[in-house]
Design a protein around this motif. Structure first.
Motif, short mmCIF file in Angstrom:
data_model
loop_
_atom_site.label_atom_id
_atom_site.label_comp_id
_atom_site.label_asym_id
_atom_site.label_seq_id
_atom_site.Cartn_x
_atom_site.Cartn_y
_atom_site.Cartn_z
N ILE A 40 -114.71 0.91 33.93
CA ILE A 40 -115.74 -0.35 34.39
C ILE A 40 -116.99 -0.10 34.21
O ILE A 40 -117.65 -1.07 34.62
CB ILE A 40 -115.30 -0.48 35.83
CG1 ILE A 40 -115.80 0.70 36.85
CG2 ILE A 40 -113.85 -0.87 36.26
CD1 ILE A 40 -115.52 0.35 38.13
N PHE A 41 -117.43 1.17 33.83
CA PHE A 41 -118.82 1.38 33.59
C PHE A 41 -119.27 1.35 32.26
O PHE A 41 -120.49 1.42 31.77
CB PHE A 41 -119.13 2.79 33.96
CG PHE A 41 -118.78 3.25 35.24
CD1 PHE A 41 -119.30 2.74 36.45
CD2 PHE A 41 -117.66 3.99 35.55
CE1 PHE A 41 -118.95 3.08 37.58
CE2 PHE A 41 -117.07 4.39 36.68
CZ PHE A 41 -117.82 3.97 37.78
N ASN A 45 -117.64 -4.49 30.84
CA ASN A 45 -117.20 -4.40 31.80
C ASN A 45 -118.07 -4.18 33.22
O ASN A 45 -117.68 -4.34 34.26
CB ASN A 45 -116.15 -3.02 31.54
CG ASN A 45 -114.99 -3.37 30.81
OD1 ASN A 45 -114.79 -4.73 30.65
ND2 ASN A 45 -114.43 -2.51 30.31
N VAL A 46 -119.03 -3.44 32.77
CA VAL A 46 -120.16 -3.32 33.95
C VAL A 46 -120.63 -4.50 34.57
O VAL A 46 -120.95 -4.28 35.90
CB VAL A 46 -121.26 -2.34 33.58
CG1 VAL A 46 -122.33 -2.90 32.74
CG2 VAL A 46 -122.05 -1.55 34.46
N LYS A 49 -116.57 -5.99 36.12
CA LYS A 49 -115.71 -5.36 36.87
C LYS A 49 -116.34 -4.48 37.89
O LYS A 49 -115.61 -3.94 38.68
CB LYS A 49 -114.82 -4.37 35.92
CG LYS A 49 -113.77 -5.31 35.19
CD LYS A 49 -113.17 -4.29 34.32
CE LYS A 49 -112.27 -5.17 33.37
NZ LYS A 49 -111.06 -4.33 32.81
N THR A 50 -117.53 -4.65 38.02
CA THR A 50 -118.49 -4.07 39.35
C THR A 50 -118.85 -4.96 40.05
O THR A 50 -119.02 -5.98 39.80
CB THR A 50 -119.64 -3.13 38.74
OG1 THR A 50 -120.53 -3.88 38.07
CG2 THR A 50 -119.00 -2.08 37.68
N ALA A 51 -119.12 -4.48 41.43
CA ALA A 51 -119.47 -5.37 42.42
C ALA A 51 -121.14 -5.74 42.24
O ALA A 51 -121.95 -4.65 42.39
CB ALA A 51 -119.09 -4.67 43.78
N ARG A 62 -127.08 -7.37 40.06
CA ARG A 62 -127.68 -6.08 39.67
C ARG A 62 -128.80 -5.92 38.93
O ARG A 62 -129.49 -6.82 38.56
CB ARG A 62 -126.49 -5.90 38.42
CG ARG A 62 -124.90 -5.95 38.77
CD ARG A 62 -124.04 -6.02 37.59
NE ARG A 62 -122.49 -6.05 37.86
CZ ARG A 62 -122.10 -7.40 38.36
NH1 ARG A 62 -122.64 -8.48 38.23
NH2 ARG A 62 -120.59 -7.32 38.60
N PHE A 71 -125.77 -1.47 40.11
CA PHE A 71 -124.63 -2.40 40.95
C PHE A 71 -124.33 -1.76 42.16
O PHE A 71 -124.42 -0.33 42.31
CB PHE A 71 -123.60 -2.58 40.06
CG PHE A 71 -122.87 -1.41 39.46
CD1 PHE A 71 -121.78 -0.69 40.09
CD2 PHE A 71 -123.30 -0.94 38.25
CE1 PHE A 71 -120.84 0.12 39.45
CE2 PHE A 71 -122.52 0.08 37.62
CZ PHE A 71 -121.47 0.55 38.40
N ASN A 73 -121.92 0.00 44.96
CA ASN A 73 -120.63 0.91 44.73
C ASN A 73 -119.62 0.24 45.86
O ASN A 73 -119.57 0.04 46.72
CB ASN A 73 -121.15 2.68 45.81
CG ASN A 73 -120.11 3.49 45.51
OD1 ASN A 73 -118.96 3.19 45.08
ND2 ASN A 73 -120.65 4.53 45.75
N THR A 74 -118.27 0.08 45.26
CA THR A 74 -117.23 -0.39 45.50
C THR A 74 -116.73 0.49 46.92
O THR A 74 -116.21 0.14 47.82
CB THR A 74 -116.13 -0.65 44.59
OG1 THR A 74 -116.48 -1.33 43.38
CG2 THR A 74 -114.90 -1.03 45.30
N VAL A 83 -124.70 2.26 42.31
CA VAL A 83 -124.39 3.21 41.22
C VAL A 83 -125.17 2.82 40.19
O VAL A 83 -125.50 1.72 40.06
CB VAL A 83 -122.75 3.01 41.01
CG1 VAL A 83 -122.58 3.79 39.82
CG2 VAL A 83 -121.79 3.33 42.05
#
Length: 129
Positions: A40-41, A45-46, A49-51, A62, A71, A73-74, A83
């Motif tokens: 995800i990073f 994808n970043v 797929k990140t919050a 972001r 972004f 942190n889930t 993160v």
């Protein structure tokens, strides 16, 4: 400046090998290849797929500085817990990180702290920008 003293013993330079042995380069390479597509990073994808943060804190969700992306942190352990992905690359050796990557990551973090301070002054106290 801080009043701390650090000691470096050059005779202990290989101490980590006693505990961790040599790196298995082929294992590391295989792990990196096997996880690249689902990480995800990495790459786009970043962004997918990140919050993101709420727009009222971070308008774009972001923070981007150079290749660095900050972004939410889930699995946050605090009210504001970011993160920072320093590079779009899936895997980098330590020697491949550049001072620019680190500086961009710190700049993204600084922008985040300013945004948090502007929203909630009780959480972040920052000076000397």
């Amino acid at each position: 400046m801080l009043g701390d003293t650090s000691v470096y013993n050059p005779f202990l330079k290989d101490k980590a090998r006693v505990f961790f042995a040599e790196n298995d380069a082929s294992l590391v390479r295989n792990l990196a290849e096997d996880t690249a597509k689902t990480c995800i990073f990495c790459g786009e994808n970043v962004f997918q797929k990140t919050a993101p943060y709420p727009a009222e804190l971070i308008p774009e969700g972001r923070i981007h500085v150079g290749e660095a992306v900050l972004f939410a942190n889930t699995f946050s352990v605090g009210k504001y817990h970011p993160v920072v992905a320093l590079s779009r690359a899936h895997f980098l050796k330590l020697s491949e990180f550049t001072s620019e990557m680190l500086a961009d990551g710190f700049k993204a973090a600084q922008q985040f702290l300013i945004a948090v301070r502007n929203k909630d002054a009780s959480v972040a106290s920052i000076s000397n920008f």
